[in-house]
Design an enzyme around this catalytic site. Structure first.
Site, PDB file in Angstrom:
ATOM      1  CG  HIS A 188      -0.261  -0.266   2.515  1.00 34.72           C
ATOM      2  ND1 HIS A 188       0.649   0.593   3.090  1.00 34.72           N
ATOM      3  CD2 HIS A 188      -0.348  -1.327   3.373  1.00 34.72           C
ATOM      4  CE1 HIS A 188       1.085   0.117   4.231  1.00 34.72           C
ATOM      5  NE2 HIS A 188       0.507  -1.057   4.444  1.00 34.72           N
ATOM      6  CG  HIS A 228       4.166  -1.822   2.054  1.00 36.18           C
ATOM      7  ND1 HIS A 228       2.845  -2.209   2.124  1.00 36.18           N
ATOM      8  CD2 HIS A 228       4.794  -2.416   3.100  1.00 36.18           C
ATOM      9  CE1 HIS A 228       2.685  -3.029   3.152  1.00 36.18           C
ATOM     10  NE2 HIS A 228       3.850  -3.178   3.765  1.00 36.18           N
ATOM     11  CD  GLN A 276       5.502 -11.438  11.130  1.00 36.28           C
ATOM     12  OE1 GLN A 276       6.650 -11.608  10.736  1.00 36.28           O
ATOM     13  NE2 GLN A 276       4.887 -10.259  11.031  1.00 36.28           N
ATOM     14  CB  CYS A 330      -0.987   3.083   5.048  1.00 36.08           C
ATOM     15  SG  CYS A 330      -1.464   4.516   4.078  1.00 36.08           S
ATOM     16  CB  SER A 331      -2.732  -1.194   8.299  1.00 39.35           C
ATOM     17  OG  SER A 331      -2.722  -2.559   8.654  1.00 39.35           O
ATOM     18  NE  ARG A 348      -3.413  -8.325  10.559  1.00 33.49           N
ATOM     19  CZ  ARG A 348      -2.106  -8.531  10.762  1.00 33.49           C
ATOM     20  NH1 ARG A 348      -1.292  -7.492  10.820  1.00 33.49           N
ATOM     21  NH2 ARG A 348      -1.627  -9.758  10.903  1.00 33.49           N
TER      22      ARG A 348
END
Length: 516
Positions: free
Chosen positions: A31, A34, A62, A188-189, A191
């Site tokens: 996104h 990144h 993780q 921003c994520s 998820r």
């Protein structure tokens, strides 16, 4: 852009690279955040053009048993397009068997310090940061990059990985990059795509609540976190935690002192969201100490410009007083004569062109005069008098009471700003400083003594500065020594920027906007 699917592909690509490699690790679903990391990774550092390698690997280590490993978004073609458009030279996208050939049971794991896993996300996600550290160390061993770029959004992860890199002595510079936000303020994520339109609207309460709290640094810690939790719950968000911790130790605190992190994790529908803000008791202070002729003024001016800090050349203040003592015909060796010269002192430091400073004393512009050999020869003697140091230290501390400055001199970190966020002892060998002194004298039109004479003068001045009774020259216990022999000016500036950013994130003190 090269697509690398195996460790063999990576090794072959790595062998062909002559430029420094800057590495951006991701789990895919790329996104804007990144993209910003890749753009930052592609920027030249100290005049050297890098190549950028991005990894895409959904790391099973993780994820907890009840977490979203199975449904985490995966689209390698889309990720490759985003990475290539952002400037990546290669994308490494291995399967788990490539990174963990012996399987998880046969894997050597990296265990981060327990002190960094007592707060924030770690207690709620046991094993998570062990999995992050293990995969990142494995990737660093394969790639051997010069820089590792990570987002400040995952602050606890960034702090832990910096510590792991330092403790293991890995030869890589960890570079944090500012949190990137969407139009509604949500960080921003990958998820975020789990959220429906209504849930996205609801999630916007997280950054809004943190923004309100960012102006409350004067309140007790419990009031800050309690108010944050109340605002989040009023928006219908399920709060996992709302904590105030020291930014680097991650230890909980009950008041804001120095640089603190206010962070929260919430559940919104199927998504788990984290965000933070930084609270500071004052703006950052950088103290740059070191002996005469180490190039402090040159690099400090440029460093201050780069980071939007006020530049305070304390050495110029001592030189100005020395000039004034000489101008009055007073004996620099006599304390009473120097003390008399300080009566009614009007010393003004103001900004000049190109980040330089204009120095005026009692109505005289002495900006150039204070660099003369005559002033240089007497400044240590004048600076050694307690009355001079007391007067100028008080003035410097008043200038720095609100922070936001970088000060250089020879007792800045030990006497003037002992609580500075970053202390650097900038030095060079006597021979190197003599060479630089000769160049400076020649450029200013003064006679240039021989190299042995200059070296003897510098060594003698070092001895006087180190043995004086008041504020002797020494490196502060918590300072970083930076020996600049053989380093170009831009490389020294970059080293200072890296040290600063290790301590003060972009989210707390953003880079200044570039000049038009």
């Amino acid at each position: 852009m090269h697509l690398l699917l195996t460790c063999h592909d990576l090794a072959a690509w790595r062998q062909r690279q002559e430029a420094p490699i800057h590495f951006v690790p991701t789990m895919g679903a790329l996104h804007q955040g990144h993209e910003a990391l890749i753009h930052a990774a592609a920027r030249p550092v100290a005049g050297r053009e890098p190549v950028v390698l991005v990894s895409v690997f959904v790391n099973p280590l993780q994820f907890g048993p009840q977490e979203d490993f199975g449904r985490y978004p995966r689209n390698l073609d889309a990720d490759a397009g985003v990475a290539a458009a952002a400037g990546a030279a290669a994308l490494f996208a291995p399967e788990a068997a490539e990174l963990y050939p012996a399987g998880e049971a046969g894997l050597t794991r990296v265990q981060p310090p327990s002190s960094l896993r007592r707060s924030l996300c770690a207690p709620l996600r046991p094993g998570h940061f062990e999995g992050v550290a293990t995969v990142v160390v494995r990737l660093l061993a394969l790639i051997r990059p010069e820089r590792l770029l990570l987002g400040e959004k995952d602050w606890q992860q960034l702090v832990i990985l910096r510590r792991v890199v330092r403790d293991l002595g890995l030869p890589v510079q960890v570079q944090g990059c500012a949190t990137v936000r969407e139009a509604d303020g949500l960080a921003c994520s990958s998820r975020n795509r789990y959220l429906s339109a209504d849930q996205r609207t609801q999630a916007g309460a997280l950054p809004r609540a943190l923004k309100i709290a960012s102006s409350q640094s004067g309140l007790p810690g419990g009031a800050i976190t309690g108010g944050l939790r109340q605002r989040l719950e009023a928006a219908g968000l399920e709060v996992e935690y709302a904590e105030l911790v020291m930014a680097h130790s991650l230890e909980p605190v009950d008041r804001v002192a120095g640089l603190c992190l206010l962070a929260s994790a919430v559940r919104c529908g199927p998504g788990r969201l984290i965000d933070h803000t930084f609270l500071m008791s004052r703006s950052p202070i950088v103290a740059i100490d070191g002996p005469a002729g180490a190039g402090k003024s040159t690099v400090t001016r440029a460093f201050a410009r780069r980071l939007g800090l006020i530049y305070l050349d304390t050495g110029a203040m001592y030189r100005a007083v020395t000039w004034w003592v000489q101008h009055l015909g007073a004996d620099p060796a006599l304390p009473e004569a120097v003390a008399a010269a300080l009566a009614g002192l009007d010393l003004q430091i103001s900004a000049a062109a190109e980040g330089a400073q204009q120095v005026c004393i009692n109505g005289h512009d002495v900006t150039e005069a204070i660099r003369s050999p005559e002033v240089t020869a007497q400044v240590s003697a004048v600076a050694a008098h307690g009355c001079v140091r007391d007067a100028l230290t008080a003035q410097q501390q008043a200038m720095g009471s609100r922070g936001g400055l970088v000060a250089e001199g020879r007792d800045i970190g030990t006497a003037v700003f002992p609580d500075a966020d970053l202390k650097v002892f900038l030095t060079a060998t006597v021979a190197e400083r003599a060479r630089r002194r000769a160049q400076d004298l020649e450029a200013r039109g003064f006679a240039v003594p021989s190299q042995p004479v200059l070296e003897a003068e510098i060594a003698e001045r070092d001895h006087r500065d180190a043995t004086r009774a008041v504020a002797p020259l020494r490196m502060a216990d918590d300072a970083v020594e930076l020996v600049t022999d053989g380093m170009a000016i831009e490389a020294v500036i970059q080293a200072l920027v890296d040290l600063f950013r290790d301590r003060v994130p972009h989210d707390a003190w953003p880079d200044p906007d570039p000049q038009p």
